[in-house]
Design a protein around this motif. Sequence first.
Motif, PDB file in Angstrom:
ATOM      1  N   GLN A 188       0.716  -1.216  -0.016  1.00 14.01           N
ATOM      2  CA  GLN A 188       0.042   0.044  -0.092  1.00 14.01           C
ATOM      3  C   GLN A 188       1.023   1.387  -0.154  1.00 14.01           C
ATOM      4  N   GLY A 189       1.977   1.096   0.744  1.00  9.83           N
ATOM      5  CA  GLY A 189       2.832   2.449   0.863  1.00  9.83           C
ATOM      6  C   GLY A 189       3.465   2.633  -0.595  1.00  9.83           C
ATOM      7  N   ALA A 190       3.934   1.813  -1.242  1.00  6.30           N
ATOM      8  CA  ALA A 190       4.493   1.677  -2.668  1.00  6.30           C
ATOM      9  C   ALA A 190       3.232   2.305  -3.711  1.00  6.30           C
ATOM     10  N   GLU A 191       1.939   2.173  -3.440  1.00  3.78           N
ATOM     11  CA  GLU A 191       1.129   2.464  -4.291  1.00  3.78           C
ATOM     12  C   GLU A 191       0.883   3.872  -3.913  1.00  3.78           C
ATOM     13  N   SER A 192       0.744   4.233  -2.928  1.00  2.00           N
ATOM     14  CA  SER A 192       0.856   5.622  -2.490  1.00  2.00           C
ATOM     15  C   SER A 192       1.869   6.639  -2.811  1.00  2.00           C
ATOM     16  N   ALA A 193       2.885   5.877  -2.738  1.00  2.00           N
ATOM     17  CA  ALA A 193       4.376   6.736  -3.225  1.00  2.00           C
ATOM     18  C   ALA A 193       4.230   6.930  -4.675  1.00  2.00           C
ATOM     19  N   ALA A 194       3.905   5.832  -5.244  1.00  2.00           N
ATOM     20  CA  ALA A 194       3.787   6.318  -6.729  1.00  2.00           C
ATOM     21  C   ALA A 194       2.643   7.230  -7.255  1.00  2.00           C
ATOM     22  N   ALA A 195       1.639   7.242  -6.491  1.00  2.00           N
ATOM     23  CA  ALA A 195       0.521   8.195  -6.902  1.00  2.00           C
ATOM     24  C   ALA A 195       1.100   9.314  -6.717  1.00  2.00           C
ATOM     25  N   ASN A 196       1.777   9.683  -5.461  1.00  2.00           N
ATOM     26  CA  ASN A 196       2.033  11.098  -5.201  1.00  2.00           C
ATOM     27  C   ASN A 196       3.110  11.722  -6.036  1.00  2.00           C
ATOM     28  N   TYR A 197       4.110  10.583  -6.398  1.00  2.00           N
ATOM     29  CA  TYR A 197       5.242  10.924  -7.250  1.00  2.00           C
ATOM     30  C   TYR A 197       4.804  11.301  -8.767  1.00  2.00           C
ATOM     31  N   ALA A 198       3.815  10.563  -9.216  1.00  2.00           N
ATOM     32  CA  ALA A 198       3.220  10.812 -10.488  1.00  2.00           C
ATOM     33  C   ALA A 198       2.739  12.527 -10.603  1.00  2.00           C
ATOM     34  N   VAL A 199       2.024  12.794  -9.459  1.00  2.00           N
ATOM     35  CA  VAL A 199       1.408  14.276  -9.266  1.00  2.00           C
ATOM     36  C   VAL A 199       2.695  15.086  -9.366  1.00  2.00           C
ATOM     37  N   THR A 200       3.860  15.015  -8.634  1.00  2.00           N
ATOM     38  CA  THR A 200       4.822  15.662  -8.543  1.00  2.00           C
ATOM     39  C   THR A 200       5.518  15.791  -9.873  1.00  2.00           C
ATOM     40  N   LEU A 201       5.658  14.682 -10.610  1.00  2.00           N
ATOM     41  CA  LEU A 201       6.836  14.502 -11.700  1.00  2.00           C
ATOM     42  C   LEU A 201       5.921  15.363 -13.015  1.00  2.00           C
ATOM     43  N   VAL A 202       4.556  15.639 -12.881  1.00  2.00           N
ATOM     44  CA  VAL A 202       3.821  16.036 -14.176  1.00  2.00           C
ATOM     45  C   VAL A 202       3.092  17.609 -13.477  1.00  2.00           C
ATOM     46  N   SER A 203       3.953  18.206 -12.559  1.00  2.00           N
ATOM     47  CA  SER A 203       3.394  19.404 -11.988  1.00  2.00           C
ATOM     48  C   SER A 203       4.199  20.520 -12.722  1.00  2.00           C
ATOM     49  N   ALA A 204       3.494  21.691 -12.530  1.00  2.00           N
ATOM     50  CA  ALA A 204       4.120  23.008 -13.065  1.00  2.00           C
ATOM     51  C   ALA A 204       5.709  23.175 -12.303  1.00  2.00           C
ATOM     52  N   ASP A 205       5.876  22.587 -11.018  1.00  5.33           N
ATOM     53  CA  ASP A 205       7.223  23.117 -10.533  1.00  5.33           C
ATOM     54  C   ASP A 205       8.237  22.332 -11.290  1.00  5.33           C
ATOM     55  N   ILE A 206       7.971  21.152 -11.819  1.00  2.00           N
ATOM     56  CA  ILE A 206       9.258  20.519 -12.325  1.00  2.00           C
ATOM     57  C   ILE A 206       9.776  21.354 -13.445  1.00  2.00           C
ATOM     58  N   LEU A 207       9.121  22.368 -13.811  1.00  2.00           N
ATOM     59  CA  LEU A 207       9.629  23.215 -14.962  1.00  2.00           C
ATOM     60  C   LEU A 207      10.546  24.407 -14.496  1.00  2.00           C
ATOM     61  N   LYS A 208      10.623  24.442 -12.991  1.00  2.00           N
ATOM     62  CA  LYS A 208      11.289  25.639 -12.346  1.00  2.00           C
ATOM     63  C   LYS A 208      12.594  25.039 -12.232  1.00  2.00           C
ATOM     64  N   PRO A 209      13.796  25.390 -12.476  1.00  2.00           N
ATOM     65  CA  PRO A 209      15.258  24.907 -12.231  1.00  2.00           C
ATOM     66  C   PRO A 209      15.412  24.642 -10.745  1.00  2.00           C
ATOM     67  N   ALA A 210      15.225  25.647  -9.863  1.00  2.00           N
ATOM     68  CA  ALA A 210      15.452  25.446  -8.498  1.00  2.00           C
ATOM     69  C   ALA A 210      14.611  24.483  -7.906  1.00  2.00           C
ATOM     70  N   ARG A 211      13.170  24.495  -8.150  1.00  2.00           N
ATOM     71  CA  ARG A 211      12.376  23.449  -7.510  1.00  2.00           C
ATOM     72  C   ARG A 211      12.581  22.186  -8.177  1.00  2.00           C
ATOM     73  N   ARG A 212      13.078  22.005  -9.300  1.00  2.00           N
ATOM     74  CA  ARG A 212      13.014  20.788  -9.938  1.00  2.00           C
ATOM     75  C   ARG A 212      14.419  19.916  -9.191  1.00  2.00           C
ATOM     76  N   THR A 213      15.541  20.806  -8.909  1.00  2.00           N
ATOM     77  CA  THR A 213      16.573  20.185  -7.979  1.00  2.00           C
ATOM     78  C   THR A 213      15.914  19.438  -6.899  1.00  2.00           C
TER      79      THR A 213
END
Length: 269
Positions: free
Chosen positions: A101-126
């Motif tokens: 269950q923890g792995a599923e939750s991690a995957a869902a939350n990471y998917a949200v992060t990896l396709v967020s507007a924040d990933i386009l910001k160099p400082a936030r991306r780091t």
Amino acid sequence: MSLGDDTGQTRTRMPERGGDPYGGARRGGRSSSRSLVTVVGVVVLLIAAIAFANRGGGDSAAEEGDGSGDSPKSAATAPSGEKPVDTKASGIPSGFAHDRQGAESAAANYAVTLVSADILKPARRTEIVRQVFVADKQASLKDRFNRAYTKEFLSNLGLDENGNAAADNPYISRTMPVGTKVTSYSDTAAAIEVWCTGVFGTAGEKTTNPVTSDWFTMSLQLHWADDDWKVDSFSQKDGPAPVPGDEKASTAEEMAKAVQEYGGFTYAR
């Protein structure tokens, strides 16, 4: 926005009209009596479905078992009542349970992060790369993202070199997981697919990149490292996507306001 094997591409999907979207010819109208019978039948089925659902979903977890083994489970994602995490690091949920269950939750939350507007910001991306990925992949992933999200690419989205949009043209990229599927699991590694929908684009009156919806599936390979689930690799593919609805598109102002006023979630199984 498309990530994974095709990092940096954007997609705009236009609804296709005409004919039955499932390939059949359009059917003619039915008589009023036959329509009435159909309506009554649908109501009966709905009542039966609601009664069945209200009997309780407690058996679903038992049917799935303890999550051991490598074979995919046929059961759909269902809530467990367990809180997914207690902490966040750099604004990203962290400290996931060391279980299926923890792995599923991690995957869902990471998917949200990896396709967020924040990933386009160099400082936030780091920060994102450091928090989400296993240590030995961070340098290569950071370089990969930097090559994809160039100044020219950001400019085409209406963003400056820091990934920031003009005040009157806010850029939107928000992902909402629909469900997760475990394709393999062990104490040290897990392969999870996350079916997602989302909205992305620029909410400006004169934009050439208007906000549109998208459906995609992200596949993540996770490893247990530093007392948490971390991403080793990921890829993305289109769909499954439903038939587009007939909702009237909102104005740019309404879209921008909605994203500002409605917060996101921490996703759990």
